[in-house]
Design a protein around this motif. Structure first.
Motif, PDB file in Angstrom:
ATOM      1  N   GLY A 229       4.242 -25.799  13.618  1.00  0.00           N
ATOM      2  CA  GLY A 229       3.001 -26.130  14.269  1.00  0.00           C
ATOM      3  C   GLY A 229       3.065 -26.639  15.666  1.00  0.00           C
ATOM      4  O   GLY A 229       2.507 -26.508  16.634  1.00  0.00           O
ATOM      5  N   ILE A 230       4.397 -26.951  15.906  1.00  0.00           N
ATOM      6  CA  ILE A 230       4.999 -27.489  17.160  1.00  0.00           C
ATOM      7  C   ILE A 230       5.501 -26.489  18.114  1.00  0.00           C
ATOM      8  O   ILE A 230       5.260 -26.226  19.090  1.00  0.00           O
ATOM      9  N   PHE A 231       6.496 -25.751  17.442  1.00  0.00           N
ATOM     10  CA  PHE A 231       7.054 -24.364  17.965  1.00  0.00           C
ATOM     11  C   PHE A 231       6.745 -23.083  17.456  1.00  0.00           C
ATOM     12  O   PHE A 231       7.764 -22.549  16.813  1.00  0.00           O
ATOM     13  N   PRO A 232       5.820 -22.642  17.648  1.00  0.00           N
ATOM     14  CA  PRO A 232       5.398 -21.320  16.688  1.00  0.00           C
ATOM     15  C   PRO A 232       5.907 -20.233  17.461  1.00  0.00           C
ATOM     16  O   PRO A 232       5.792 -19.081  16.939  1.00  0.00           O
ATOM     17  N   GLY A 233       6.122 -20.343  18.621  1.00  0.00           N
ATOM     18  CA  GLY A 233       6.504 -19.069  19.484  1.00  0.00           C
ATOM     19  C   GLY A 233       7.523 -17.989  18.749  1.00  0.00           C
ATOM     20  O   GLY A 233       7.280 -16.912  18.863  1.00  0.00           O
ATOM     21  N   HIS A 234       8.612 -18.707  18.220  1.00  0.00           N
ATOM     22  CA  HIS A 234       9.618 -17.618  17.908  1.00  0.00           C
ATOM     23  C   HIS A 234       9.144 -16.654  16.482  1.00  0.00           C
ATOM     24  O   HIS A 234       9.261 -15.628  16.670  1.00  0.00           O
ATOM     25  N   LEU A 235       8.585 -17.372  15.575  1.00  0.00           N
ATOM     26  CA  LEU A 235       8.033 -16.626  14.476  1.00  0.00           C
ATOM     27  C   LEU A 235       6.816 -15.846  15.032  1.00  0.00           C
ATOM     28  O   LEU A 235       6.867 -14.428  14.382  1.00  0.00           O
ATOM     29  N   MET A 236       6.137 -16.299  16.032  1.00  0.00           N
ATOM     30  CA  MET A 236       5.240 -15.390  16.313  1.00  0.00           C
ATOM     31  C   MET A 236       5.572 -14.163  17.119  1.00  0.00           C
ATOM     32  O   MET A 236       4.839 -13.184  16.908  1.00  0.00           O
ATOM     33  N   ARG A 237       6.566 -14.397  17.778  1.00  0.00           N
ATOM     34  CA  ARG A 237       7.388 -13.165  18.446  1.00  0.00           C
ATOM     35  C   ARG A 237       7.686 -12.066  17.415  1.00  0.00           C
ATOM     36  O   ARG A 237       7.396 -11.049  17.306  1.00  0.00           O
ATOM     37  N   ILE A 238       8.356 -12.619  16.217  1.00  0.00           N
ATOM     38  CA  ILE A 238       8.585 -11.763  15.026  1.00  0.00           C
ATOM     39  C   ILE A 238       7.548 -11.061  14.588  1.00  0.00           C
ATOM     40  O   ILE A 238       7.516  -9.781  14.328  1.00  0.00           O
ATOM     41  N   ALA A 239       6.344 -11.751  14.448  1.00  0.00           N
ATOM     42  CA  ALA A 239       5.153 -11.185  13.934  1.00  0.00           C
ATOM     43  C   ALA A 239       4.589 -10.217  14.724  1.00  0.00           C
ATOM     44  O   ALA A 239       4.290  -9.224  14.176  1.00  0.00           O
ATOM     45  N   GLU A 240       4.547 -10.426  15.954  1.00  0.00           N
ATOM     46  CA  GLU A 240       4.086  -9.464  17.081  1.00  0.00           C
ATOM     47  C   GLU A 240       4.985  -8.204  16.920  1.00  0.00           C
ATOM     48  O   GLU A 240       4.301  -7.210  17.095  1.00  0.00           O
ATOM     49  N   LEU A 241       6.134  -8.192  16.854  1.00  0.00           N
ATOM     50  CA  LEU A 241       6.928  -7.160  16.540  1.00  0.00           C
ATOM     51  C   LEU A 241       6.592  -6.558  15.485  1.00  0.00           C
ATOM     52  O   LEU A 241       6.566  -5.186  15.596  1.00  0.00           O
ATOM     53  N   ALA A 242       6.707  -7.165  14.396  1.00  0.00           N
ATOM     54  CA  ALA A 242       6.175  -6.507  12.946  1.00  0.00           C
ATOM     55  C   ALA A 242       4.822  -5.864  13.174  1.00  0.00           C
ATOM     56  O   ALA A 242       4.718  -4.675  12.725  1.00  0.00           O
ATOM     57  N   ALA A 243       3.802  -6.601  13.675  1.00  0.00           N
ATOM     58  CA  ALA A 243       2.584  -5.793  13.835  1.00  0.00           C
ATOM     59  C   ALA A 243       2.620  -4.516  14.667  1.00  0.00           C
ATOM     60  O   ALA A 243       2.019  -3.622  14.600  1.00  0.00           O
ATOM     61  N   ALA A 244       3.334  -4.504  15.717  1.00  0.00           N
ATOM     62  CA  ALA A 244       3.735  -3.447  16.460  1.00  0.00           C
ATOM     63  C   ALA A 244       4.315  -2.126  15.985  1.00  0.00           C
ATOM     64  O   ALA A 244       4.488  -0.933  16.301  1.00  0.00           O
ATOM     65  N   SER A 245       4.973  -2.406  14.415  1.00  0.00           N
ATOM     66  CA  SER A 245       5.439  -1.325  13.866  1.00  0.00           C
ATOM     67  C   SER A 245       4.280  -0.071  13.580  1.00  0.00           C
ATOM     68  O   SER A 245       4.703   1.093  13.197  1.00  0.00           O
ATOM     69  N   PHE A 246       3.197  -0.590  13.541  1.00  0.00           N
ATOM     70  CA  PHE A 246       1.965   0.438  13.420  1.00  0.00           C
ATOM     71  C   PHE A 246       1.560   1.418  14.515  1.00  0.00           C
ATOM     72  O   PHE A 246       1.013   2.227  14.266  1.00  0.00           O
ATOM     73  N   ARG A 247       2.293   1.215  15.442  1.00  0.00           N
ATOM     74  CA  ARG A 247       1.850   2.056  16.524  1.00  0.00           C
ATOM     75  C   ARG A 247       1.996   3.559  16.255  1.00  0.00           C
ATOM     76  O   ARG A 247       3.209   4.063  15.946  1.00  0.00           O
TER      77      ARG A 247
END
Lengths: 479, 644
Positions: free
Chosen positions: A461-479
């Motif tokens: 809740g306070i430092f979401p950045g790191h996980l969000m970056r992993i999630a963004e990378l993950a979502a980019a797998s579908f390109r």
């Protein structure tokens, strides 16, 4: 043509989990009764090994087994989620199994083998492979749901789960067959080239969706959920509501992300299902007085929020969905683990009345549960808030204003019943008879799980950045 | 420049206090708990003073002073830092919040002494202070929202503090849920802001808004303004979301003073003033602010006329005064709104604390019909409460006189004579219900059993904060007294860089302005005098008259007494239908009847499956299966036929 070493390497986490699961099962008959609990160490070691392997494999992304399997950042994200969940469930289960006098070995073996199936689902790039993963995971969870063999209710609900689950799997399999019939392949990349207007493909994708919608418990295929979540042993409920759901969402995400005809076809169904799921979950939760059942309905509602992200269908939305899955897993794992602990032997204390005055008997426990509930409700500085925030922003970006407004209305409804539990814990006099109920100290394993999930809920809740970056990378797998 | 560089210290102090008392307070003596809680809030106030000193050395180019500590939410190009900001508006708010909060902490050590949840109370109170400071120091909307929800949560915990009373717990929940309705709008407003400007921090948003033309017709800024207003209306208890505040009086009186009078409820006003640029560019939204504020000011005052619970009278008075602040912002006089926010923080906190002292003296009695004649028995309480009453009623030279004058003047000068008229009517009502309260509580004959109740003045820790607040309630207004009264208009000039000066001001020549100001002040004093005289005549000269009037005008009296039946209306229109839907429809019909019914009608296979299941005592699995089939049929049909 034989699989090469890299093929096995890219499936290493699942292989390790399967090996450990098998070892646990084989060792079990040879251990004396009082030593069997030690198998939990082996089980957790297996989950930890799978986690380690997932991190290892991350650097070597690519297809395996003739494109049946795809090890990419998306797979990595879900493997982390699934095996970490398995690890935490096993950690908390030991004390529960001791208390309920249930056998140890099979439990850990089943959790591990089930997570193998979920891992396969997350990694599968082909529909029959998905089906195999689905079956592996489902069979384990069916048995786990009936783990309290003496409890009538658990058996009843497990049977329902099994029957309806098989029913849904049949839908899925039939759908796969139709998709194959329409396109001549079950590999997602190739299915993607199919034409959306072909009736056979439409039908096939519809049935695939139904099968998966059952697994993620979205309306109108959610009907099994409250009974099963309520009847299953609480640690199993913790597992059921998180890992298999995440795996099924993974398949939905992968199909929606890679198969263009599905993206187009599913849009309105996702939209409608999201809206319906949120309302059914939240409205039905309003009147529940059994906390476990209330949390089951809340799980349904949360699946609805994730479906909002799926309907949005952008890369940012998929990243938001993944983030939401992780945040959701943390709070639900924590909440169900705590419910398991508070329910006492035989899971008797599950109603709101049993929670009355808890804050005074066990302030730390009450505060922890409040944290999970506030996060489920979506209060800022918790993981749950950011999950919703990301999903809503992604939904607005995709111009789904109507659906986002419905979702926001639903967060209002949610406030009512989450708050009611807090109300009972803090603002109600305990029933005098419960004062005498022996206060059980929180077992070490349970305590660790609670500490980890609570810390995770706050940190995300306070430092979401790191996980969000992993999630963004993950979502980019579908390109 | 210690504090300017490390703004977080201001937040860390109350948070540490809350954590210490929350975790270990149960095992500590009262003295330790006091030291931690009062120490934390006192240090926060000291830090605020130091911040002021350092702030004075900054040049205009360095403002707003923003310090970013880490990036909080990053998603694609969306970015919200954990960033704190100081400018003139923040500074005023920080000083008021920490100062009043410190006094109330001290008072509470006396008022709450002996309560079973003593440490818990102070932990919540410190927690509230943390979130409130976060709210006013945040440099972007998402972080402001964190504080916004946080104060709501602490308020919920503190309203329900005396959880043995069911009404208290229910009131807490009501406050939380009603607020969530407003918060929902607020959150949508933030989304829309981000959607429009691709940023959510104040500096970028306001810079972008300044580039935009003023919206003469409803546009995106109007929408943003209205959504933010929805949040402000919830938090600041304006029409139609005010219903939670009177119930919130179930909380301990210091809580009512701090949260439900002086600070939290003014957060809505703060947000409107903070977003001044947006509202100035969206006149329609700004007009809505003015109209809602003005209507609330009068509406709540009328209810206050007949209430008999001392705290509820004050609660309706708070709603009404908040309405004046909204009115000020709505006619463009944001500085006047903040000025009234400040003076109101002093005199309303004082009124509540004094009311607490009265309740304390009478051993828990809150009904003013069972008070009377307390003037000589609790002189300090009487004296200070009288000062506060004079201030709120707008007696010349008292703080409320200057701030309310500034608002009414702005309403008139901006060309909204009707709003001015209503505001002045509200001033008459205010003076009336406040003096009615004073006369019923302190004058006349005692209407309680003097043998049973031992009336005593409160201890020093309670009366000293009263006196300090009484002094502030007088001199607080001089800070911003306009030139007309020999003042220097300090506050308004201080705030001008942040808050847009009203556009209509430039249209007036100076002499005309003064003449108008003088006339309007005269009218305001007359209004206050009228209210006072009416109360004096009815409650001191002819004490039997009020009952006769109530009997003669029974219908309007009942309407006011029952608060226009708004609670009942909401229950019938919103709450009951929802619960009905949940309980009757989703629970009994869908879970039981529909699914079973579907089974009877549809799906032959499912029925056969079900018959086998029934033997295994598995009641409704067959209906579940039927339900799945129905759903599957719908989904398939939708995909195959509808979607092209």
């Amino acid at each position: 043509m034989l699989p090469a070493a890299t093929d096995y390497y890219r499936l290493l986490p699942e292989i390790l989990a399967a090996v450990f699961g098998t070892i646990v099962m084989l060792l079990e008959p040879f251990l004396r009764r009082e030593h069997k609990a030690a198998l939990s160490w082996l089980g957790m070691l297996g989950a930890a090994a799978a986690l380690g392997a997932a991190v290892l494999v991350r650097s070597d992304a690519g297809p395996a087994f003739f494109h049946l399997i795809q090890a990419d950042p998306f797979t990595f994200f879900l493997r982390l989620l699934i095996y970490a969940t398995a690890l935490l469930v096993m950690l908390a289960a030991r004390a529960y199994l001791d208390r309920e006098n249930l056998p140890h070995g099979e439990f850990y073996a089943l959790v591990l083998l089930g997570s193998v199936g979920m891992g396969v689902m997350a990694a599968a790039a082909e529909l029959v492979t998905v089906f195999i993963g689905l079956e592996i995971s489902s069979l384990s969870t069916y048995i786990l749901a009936s783990y309290r063999r003496e409890a009538l209710r658990a058996n009843e609900s497990a049977l329902k789960y099994f029957l309806l689950g098989s029913f849904a799997t049949a839908f899925f399999l039939f759908g796969v067959a139709l998709v194959y019939g329409a396109t001549g392949t079950a590999r997602l990349e190739q299915v993607a080239e199919g034409v959306a207007s072909v009736l056979l493909l439409k039908l096939g994708l519809a049935l695939v969706f139904i099968g998966l919608a059952f697994k993620v418990a979205s309306a109108p295929f959610h009907v099994w959920t409250p009974d099963v979540y309520e009847g299953a042993p609480a640690p199993v409920t913790a597992l059921l509501s998180t890992a298999p759901k995440a795996a099924a969402f993974a398949v939905l995400l992968r199909i929606a992300g890679t198969v263009l005809p599905a993206t187009l076809l599913w849009f309105w169904v996702l939209w409608g299902s999201a809206a319906l799921t949120m309302f059914v979950g939240n409205l039905a939760a309003l009147v529940q007085s059994n906390v476990k059942r209330m949390l089951a309905y809340s799980s349904i509602a949360h699946a609805g929020y994730i479906l909002v992200a799926l309907a949005a269908g952008t890369e940012a939305a998929y990243a938001a969905a993944l983030y939401y899955l992780a945040a959701y897993a943390l709070m639900k794992l924590g909440a169900f683990t705590l419910v398991a602990h508070l329910a006492g032997r035989g899971e008797r204390r599950l109603t709101l009345e049993d929670y009355a005055g808890l804050a005074r008997r066990e302030p730390v426990v009450a505060a922890t549960l409040s944290l999970y509930l506030l996060s489920l409700l979506g209060l800022p500085l918790t993981a749950g808030f950011l999950g919703k925030f990301y999903v809503f922003v992604a939904g607005l970006r995709a111009e789904l204003l109507g659906l986002v407004v419905l979702a926001a209305v639903n967060t209002l409804l949610g406030a009512y019943y989450y708050l009611r539990v807090i109300l009972y814990m803090y603002f109600r006099e305990p029933d005098p008879t419960y004062e005498h109920a022996a206060r059980e100290p929180v077992p070490a394993g349970t305590g660790l799980v609670l500490a980890a999930t609570a810390a995770g809920t706050l940190l995300l809740g306070i430092f979401p950045g790191h996980l969000m970056r992993i999630a963004e990378l993950a979502a980019a797998s579908f390109r | 420049m210690l504090l300017l560089e490390h703004l977080w210290i201001l937040l860390a102090l109350p948070l540490a206090g809350a954590a210490a008392n929350g975790l270990f307070g149960r095992h500590w003596s009262k003295r330790t708990v006091d030291a931690v809680a009062v120490g934390a809030s006192g240090l926060a106030f000291a830090a605020a003073l130091e911040l002021w000193r350092e702030f004075a050395q900054l040049t205009a180019a360095e403002l707003p002073w923003v310090r970013s500590y880490f990036s909080w939410i990053v998603a694609g190009e969306f970015r919200a830092d954990f960033a704190l900001q100081v400018d003139q508006l923040t500074l005023v708010m920080v000083l008021v919040v920490t100062g009043v909060s410190w006094l109330i902490h001290i008072y509470s050590t006396g008022y709450m002494a002996g309560d079973a949840g003593y440490a818990r109370f102070f932990a919540y109170l410190n927690l509230f202070l943390f979130f409130m400071l976060l709210l006013v120091m945040a440099a972007n909307y998402p972080l402001l929202f964190v504080g916004w929800e946080g104060v709501g949560l602490s308020s919920y915990l503190l309203i329900g503090f005396w959880f043995l009373r069911k009404s208290a717990a229910d009131a807490g929940k009501k406050a939380f849920i009603v607020n969530r309705i407003g918060d929902f709008g607020f959150l949508l407003g933030i989304f829309l802001l981000y959607w429009t400007f691709s940023a959510a921090d104040f500096r970028s948003v306001f810079a972008a808004v300044r580039q935009m033309p003023v919206e003469t017709e409803a546009g995106v800024l109007t929408a943003i303004g209205l959504l933010l207003l929805a949040g402000a209306v919830g938090k600041s208890a304006q029409l139609p979301l005010y219903v939670w505040l009177p119930d919130a009086m179930e909380g301990p009186t210091p809580v009512s003073a701090l949260i439900h009078a002086a600070t939290m409820v003014t957060a809505g006003v703060y947000v409107v003033a903070r977003s001044a640029v947006i509202f100035v560019h969206a006149p329609l939204a700004q007009d809505a602010v003015a109209v809602i504020g003005c209507l609330t000011a009068v509406y709540a005052a009328t209810i206050g006329l007949v209430q008999t619970d001392i705290k509820r009278v004050l609660a309706y008075s708070t709603i009404s005064q908040l309405g004046y602040m909204f009115l000020a912002c709505g006619v463009g006089a944001f500085a006047a709104g903040i000025f009234h926010l400040m003076t109101h923080a002093f005199f309303k906190a004082l009124l509540f604390l004094a009311a607490g002292s009265v309740i304390h003296a009478l051993g828990g009695e809150q009904d003013i019909r069972r008070m009377g004649g307390l003037r000589r028995k609790i002189p300090w309480t009487y004296g200070t409460m009288l000062v506060a009453t004079l201030a709120i009623a707008g007696a010349p030279l008292f703080s409320g006189f200057f701030s309310k004058d500034a608002i009414l003047f702005a309403a008139y000068a901006s060309g909204q004579q009707l709003l001015w008229g209503l505001g002045t009517l509200g001033a008459v009502l205010t003076a009336f219900y406040m003096f009615r309260l004073i006369f019923l509580v302190f004058h006349g004959q005692p209407r309680f059993d003097e043998q049973a109740v031992h009336v005593h003045e409160s201890p020093r820790v309670m009366t000293v904060p009263l006196v300090v607040l009484a002094v502030l309630s007088v001199v607080g207004g001089w800070l911003a007294a306009p030139k007309l009264w020999g003042g220097a208009d300090l506050l308004e000039r201080f705030l001008t860089p942040v808050l847009e000066a009203p556009a209509w001001l430039a249209a007036f020549p100076a002499e005309e302005l003064h003449a108008l100001e003088l006339r309007l002040s005269g009218a305001a004093v007359l209004a206050a005098a009228l209210g006072f005289l009416a109360a004096w005549w009815l409650y001191l000269q002819q004490p039997e008259k009020p009952a006769m009037l109530a009997a003669r005008y029974a219908a309007p009296y009942r309407l006011l007494w029952n608060k226009y039946y708004v609670d009942e209306l909401y229950a019938a229109a919103v709450v009951r239908p929802l619960l009905w839907l949940s309980e009757r429809v989703l629970w009994q019909k869908v879970d039981v009847a529909v699914i079973d019914g579907a089974a009877n009608g549809a799906a032959h296979t499912a029925r056969r499956l079900g018959d086998q299941l029934r033997r295994m005592q598995s009641g409704n699995a067959r209906s579940y299966a039927a339900w799945v089939i129905v759903g599957a049929a719908i989904v398939t049909a939708a995909l195959v036929w509808w979607v092209q």
